[in-house]
Write a protein that holds these residues in place. Structure first.
Motif, PDB file in Angstrom:
ATOM      1  N   HIS A 190       0.844  -1.198   0.000  1.00 44.04           N
ATOM      2  CA  HIS A 190       0.000   0.000   0.000  1.00 44.04           C
ATOM      3  C   HIS A 190       0.881   1.250   0.000  1.00 44.04           C
ATOM      4  CE1 HIS A 190      -3.593  -2.414   1.241  1.00 44.04           C
ATOM      5  NE2 HIS A 190      -2.648  -3.157   1.794  1.00 44.04           N
ATOM      6  N   THR A 191       0.378   2.313  -0.619  1.00 49.68           N
ATOM      7  CA  THR A 191       1.083   3.591  -0.625  1.00 49.68           C
ATOM      8  C   THR A 191       0.163   4.670  -0.055  1.00 49.68           C
ATOM      9  OG1 THR A 191       0.313   4.289  -2.814  1.00 49.68           O
ATOM     10  CG2 THR A 191       2.277   2.906  -2.743  1.00 49.68           C
ATOM     11  N   ASP A 192       0.733   5.872   0.115  1.00 49.56           N
ATOM     12  CA  ASP A 192      -0.110   7.010   0.476  1.00 49.56           C
ATOM     13  C   ASP A 192      -0.665   7.636  -0.802  1.00 49.56           C
ATOM     14  OD1 ASP A 192       1.962   8.472  -0.621  1.00 49.56           O
ATOM     15  OD2 ASP A 192       2.804   9.067   1.304  1.00 49.56           O
ATOM     16  N   SER A 193      -1.308   8.783  -0.688  1.00 46.91           N
ATOM     17  CA  SER A 193      -1.979   9.385  -1.841  1.00 46.91           C
ATOM     18  C   SER A 193      -1.066  10.217  -2.726  1.00 46.91           C
ATOM     19  CB  SER A 193      -3.143  10.255  -1.361  1.00 46.91           C
ATOM     20  OG  SER A 193      -2.668  11.305  -0.532  1.00 46.91           O
ATOM     21  N   PHE A 196       3.232  10.182  -8.492  1.00 47.86           N
ATOM     22  CA  PHE A 196       4.388  10.551  -9.287  1.00 47.86           C
ATOM     23  C   PHE A 196       4.013  11.697 -10.224  1.00 47.86           C
ATOM     24  CE2 PHE A 196       5.236   6.256  -7.924  1.00 47.86           C
ATOM     25  CZ  PHE A 196       6.598   6.252  -7.666  1.00 47.86           C
ATOM     26  N   SER A 197       5.034  12.388 -10.698  1.00 49.05           N
ATOM     27  CA  SER A 197       4.783  13.542 -11.571  1.00 49.05           C
ATOM     28  C   SER A 197       4.145  13.130 -12.891  1.00 49.05           C
ATOM     29  CB  SER A 197       6.098  14.283 -11.839  1.00 49.05           C
ATOM     30  OG  SER A 197       7.027  13.425 -12.479  1.00 49.05           O
ATOM     31  N   THR A 198       4.349  11.879 -13.296  1.00 49.91           N
ATOM     32  CA  THR A 198       3.782  11.395 -14.561  1.00 49.91           C
ATOM     33  C   THR A 198       2.370  10.837 -14.399  1.00 49.91           C
ATOM     34  OG1 THR A 198       4.872   9.267 -14.168  1.00 49.91           O
ATOM     35  CG2 THR A 198       6.037  10.866 -15.541  1.00 49.91           C
ATOM     36  N   GLY A 199       1.848  10.863 -13.179  1.00 52.58           N
ATOM     37  CA  GLY A 199       0.510  10.324 -12.945  1.00 52.58           C
ATOM     38  C   GLY A 199       0.467   8.818 -13.103  1.00 52.58           C
ATOM     39  N   ASP A 200      -0.637   8.304 -13.620  1.00 54.92           N
ATOM     40  CA  ASP A 200      -0.806   6.864 -13.780  1.00 54.92           C
ATOM     41  C   ASP A 200      -0.474   6.392 -15.193  1.00 54.92           C
ATOM     42  OD1 ASP A 200      -1.560   6.588 -11.176  1.00 54.92           O
ATOM     43  OD2 ASP A 200      -3.721   6.595 -11.572  1.00 54.92           O
ATOM     44  N   LYS A 201       0.082   7.266 -16.016  1.00 57.39           N
ATOM     45  CA  LYS A 201       0.348   6.909 -17.399  1.00 57.39           C
ATOM     46  C   LYS A 201       1.555   5.995 -17.543  1.00 57.39           C
ATOM     47  CE  LYS A 201      -1.693  11.152 -19.256  1.00 57.39           C
ATOM     48  NZ  LYS A 201      -1.456  12.391 -20.054  1.00 57.39           N
ATOM     49  N   SER A 202       2.508   6.093 -16.613  1.00 59.36           N
ATOM     50  CA  SER A 202       3.676   5.213 -16.671  1.00 59.36           C
ATOM     51  C   SER A 202       3.843   4.548 -15.306  1.00 59.36           C
ATOM     52  CB  SER A 202       4.912   6.005 -17.091  1.00 59.36           C
ATOM     53  OG  SER A 202       5.140   7.097 -16.199  1.00 59.36           O
ATOM     54  N   TYR A 203       5.003   4.709 -14.710  1.00 60.21           N
ATOM     55  CA  TYR A 203       5.227   4.109 -13.394  1.00 60.21           C
ATOM     56  C   TYR A 203       4.441   4.913 -12.350  1.00 60.21           C
ATOM     57  CZ  TYR A 203       7.781   1.560  -9.763  1.00 60.21           C
ATOM     58  OH  TYR A 203       8.111   0.749  -8.712  1.00 60.21           O
ATOM     59  N   SER A 204       3.595   4.213 -11.585  1.00 59.43           N
ATOM     60  CA  SER A 204       2.701   4.894 -10.651  1.00 59.43           C
ATOM     61  C   SER A 204       2.690   4.163  -9.320  1.00 59.43           C
ATOM     62  CB  SER A 204       1.280   4.954 -11.229  1.00 59.43           C
ATOM     63  OG  SER A 204       0.731   3.640 -11.294  1.00 59.43           O
ATOM     64  N   ASN A 205       1.797   4.608  -8.446  1.00 63.06           N
ATOM     65  CA  ASN A 205       1.667   3.955  -7.139  1.00 63.06           C
ATOM     66  C   ASN A 205       1.234   2.500  -7.262  1.00 63.06           C
ATOM     67  OD1 ASN A 205       2.489   6.036  -5.477  1.00 63.06           O
ATOM     68  ND2 ASN A 205       0.436   6.903  -5.252  1.00 63.06           N
ATOM     69  N   ALA A 210       3.044  -2.813  -5.891  1.00 64.86           N
ATOM     70  CA  ALA A 210       3.281  -4.212  -6.278  1.00 64.86           C
ATOM     71  C   ALA A 210       4.755  -4.577  -6.132  1.00 64.86           C
ATOM     72  CB  ALA A 210       2.806  -4.440  -7.715  1.00 64.86           C
ATOM     73  N   ASP A 211       5.640  -3.667  -6.525  1.00 65.28           N
ATOM     74  CA  ASP A 211       7.081  -3.921  -6.396  1.00 65.28           C
ATOM     75  C   ASP A 211       7.479  -4.051  -4.930  1.00 65.28           C
ATOM     76  OD1 ASP A 211       7.314  -3.854  -9.112  1.00 65.28           O
ATOM     77  OD2 ASP A 211       8.138  -1.815  -9.211  1.00 65.28           O
ATOM     78  N   ARG A 212       6.924  -3.208  -4.084  1.00 66.62           N
ATOM     79  CA  ARG A 212       7.241  -3.297  -2.655  1.00 66.62           C
ATOM     80  C   ARG A 212       6.685  -4.580  -2.040  1.00 66.62           C
ATOM     81  NH1 ARG A 212       6.428   2.989  -0.467  1.00 66.62           N
ATOM     82  NH2 ARG A 212       8.380   3.780  -1.366  1.00 66.62           N
ATOM     83  N   ARG A 232      -0.846 -15.284  -2.430  1.00 65.79           N
ATOM     84  CA  ARG A 232      -1.300 -14.111  -3.188  1.00 65.79           C
ATOM     85  C   ARG A 232      -0.402 -12.917  -2.877  1.00 65.79           C
ATOM     86  NH1 ARG A 232      -7.301 -12.160  -1.934  1.00 65.79           N
ATOM     87  NH2 ARG A 232      -6.347 -11.836   0.121  1.00 65.79           N
ATOM     88  N   VAL A 233      -0.002 -12.206  -3.934  1.00 64.45           N
ATOM     89  CA  VAL A 233       0.790 -10.984  -3.789  1.00 64.45           C
ATOM     90  C   VAL A 233       0.150  -9.913  -4.663  1.00 64.45           C
ATOM     91  CG1 VAL A 233       3.034  -9.896  -4.077  1.00 64.45           C
ATOM     92  CG2 VAL A 233       2.905 -12.288  -3.373  1.00 64.45           C
ATOM     93  N   VAL A 234      -0.263  -8.809  -4.061  1.00 62.79           N
ATOM     94  CA  VAL A 234      -0.951  -7.759  -4.820  1.00 62.79           C
ATOM     95  C   VAL A 234      -0.454  -6.384  -4.393  1.00 62.79           C
ATOM     96  CG1 VAL A 234      -3.064  -9.082  -5.201  1.00 62.79           C
ATOM     97  CG2 VAL A 234      -2.843  -7.705  -3.137  1.00 62.79           C
ATOM     98  N   GLY A 235      -0.572  -5.420  -5.313  1.00 60.87           N
ATOM     99  CA  GLY A 235      -0.298  -4.017  -5.010  1.00 60.87           C
ATOM    100  C   GLY A 235      -1.590  -3.231  -5.110  1.00 60.87           C
ATOM    101  N   LEU A 236      -1.957  -2.525  -4.055  1.00 63.34           N
ATOM    102  CA  LEU A 236      -3.236  -1.825  -4.003  1.00 63.34           C
ATOM    103  C   LEU A 236      -3.101  -0.310  -4.044  1.00 63.34           C
ATOM    104  CD1 LEU A 236      -5.060  -4.059  -1.344  1.00 63.34           C
ATOM    105  CD2 LEU A 236      -5.322  -4.091  -3.817  1.00 63.34           C
ATOM    106  N   ALA A 237      -1.877   0.181  -4.264  1.00 63.30           N
ATOM    107  CA  ALA A 237      -1.641   1.632  -4.340  1.00 63.30           C
ATOM    108  C   ALA A 237      -2.247   2.323  -3.114  1.00 63.30           C
ATOM    109  CB  ALA A 237      -2.190   2.191  -5.648  1.00 63.30           C
ATOM    110  N   ASP A 238      -3.007   3.407  -3.336  1.00 60.36           N
ATOM    111  CA  ASP A 238      -3.625   4.125  -2.221  1.00 60.36           C
ATOM    112  C   ASP A 238      -5.129   3.888  -2.166  1.00 60.36           C
ATOM    113  OD1 ASP A 238      -4.134   5.452  -4.581  1.00 60.36           O
ATOM    114  OD2 ASP A 238      -4.123   7.444  -3.674  1.00 60.36           O
ATOM    115  N   SER A 239      -5.593   2.775  -2.773  1.00 56.62           N
ATOM    116  CA  SER A 239      -7.032   2.519  -2.865  1.00 56.62           C
ATOM    117  C   SER A 239      -7.657   2.101  -1.534  1.00 56.62           C
ATOM    118  CB  SER A 239      -7.308   1.442  -3.916  1.00 56.62           C
ATOM    119  OG  SER A 239      -6.683   0.223  -3.558  1.00 56.62           O
ATOM    120  N   VAL A 240      -6.851   1.582  -0.611  1.00 54.20           N
ATOM    121  CA  VAL A 240      -7.369   1.143   0.691  1.00 54.20           C
ATOM    122  C   VAL A 240      -6.541   1.802   1.792  1.00 54.20           C
ATOM    123  CG1 VAL A 240      -8.082  -0.838   2.085  1.00 54.20           C
ATOM    124  CG2 VAL A 240      -7.916  -1.077  -0.392  1.00 54.20           C
TER     125      VAL A 240
END
Length: 308
Positions: A190-193, A196-205, A210-212, A232-240
């Motif tokens: 999980h990440t905070d809100s 990145f400067s590029t938004g969700d178009k490239s590398y994002s939360n 997921a990498d973390r 199970r291994v998942v990346g949920l960004a800042d959704s939760v």
């Protein structure tokens, strides 16, 4: 004196107004009233027979169904009530109380929780040094261990999946304890809100979380965890978010490890198109992630002003 016989005789006829026939209208109204009272009685009965945890779970679901479905938690229906209903299972023919875990699971997870709590109380141990960043609770899926960031003590380098030394030590200690139980694991990043400067178009939360998560999986295996225990291994960004009122709070950056009960493990396997114990190869990428396979690293690099 007048002669009464000469007086005119006046006959007054009262003409009654014709009211319509009442018929059975009152019966329909009474039937509606009885139906409403029966519905009210059933509602009161259901509320009275539900535990506080169930009621809290219903309320949480309508407030944030995505969070409850993905992450469980103390508001997702687990109850601490001593009296948990009047029967065995509401989904069966007898009884009123629904049990989600079998006694064996509850005992194993309860003992594991106590062992981790004892390790956190030991100030001289590695886990005890970081007890403020390790949270334990029982969810509908199993025992959840969360390792959260603090303002001056993040688990990873800013904007990357490079783990700090102390975080690696925590995961190694946890791995040794988790490996003592037969239960399989689910791991989420999980990440905070802050994005990145590029938004969700490239590398994002999403890629970062997921990498973390996968970096944590590798560290757990390095610490002695059997690789087949990871389901199970998942990346949920800042959704939760952990702190939904403050999405930028450092505690929202966290790794969540759930020691799954049998029911949750079976549900994950079914969603992945497999049965428990089935060793067939998973070819679908989504199913592979759900079954515990590590997703490939996302292309692209964080922006120069990337956030933690």
């Amino acid at each position: 004196m007048s002669d009464d016989s000469q007086r005119p005789i006046v006959v007054k006829k009262i003409k009654k107004g014709g009211h319509g026939h009442h018929g059975g209208a009152w019966k329909i109204a009474y039937a509606d009233f009885v139906t409403a009272m029966m519905a009210f009685f059933l509602l009161m009965w259901l509320l009275g027979s539900s535990t506080k945890g169930d009621l809290r779970g219903i309320a949480d679901y309508f407030q944030n169904p995505f969070k409850v479905a993905l992450n469980g938690g103390s508001g997702a229906g687990d109850s601490t009530s001593v009296l948990q209903g009047g029967g065995l299972d509401i989904s069966k023919k007898a009884g009123e109380f629904r049990r989600t875990n079998d006694p064996g699971d509850k005992r194993i997870l309860g003992d594991l929780k106590k062992k981790l709590e004892d390790a956190l109380k030991n100030a001289a141990g590695k886990l005890g040094q970081y007890k403020d960043q390790i949270l334990l609770d029982i969810t509908p899926e199993g025992l959840r261990v969360q390792i959260v960031d603090q303002q001056n003590r993040p688990m990873f380098k800013s904007g990357s999946a490079q783990m700090e030394g102390y975080a690696a030590d925590i995961l190694k200690e946890i791995a040794a304890i988790l490996n003592e139980v037969p239960n399989r694991l689910s791991l989420s990043g999980h990440t905070d809100s802050a994005g990145f400067s590029t938004g969700d178009k490239s590398y994002s939360n999403w890629e970062l979380s997921a990498d973390r998560a996968n970096a944590s999986r590798r560290q757990l295996i390095t610490g002695g965890l059997a690789s087949e225990k990871m389901l199970r291994v998942v990346g949920l960004a800042d959704s939760v978010p952990f702190d939904k009122d403050n999405p930028a709070n450092p505690v929202n950056r966290r790794i969540s490890i759930i020691v799954l009960n049998k029911e949750a493990e079976e549900n994950i396997m079914k969603l992945a198109g497999k049965q428990a114990g089935d060793a067939a190869e998973v070819t679908d990428p989504a199913a592979a992630i759900a079954a515990g396979a590590a997703p490939a690293a996302a292309a692209g690099t964080p922006a120069a002003d990337a956030k933690p």
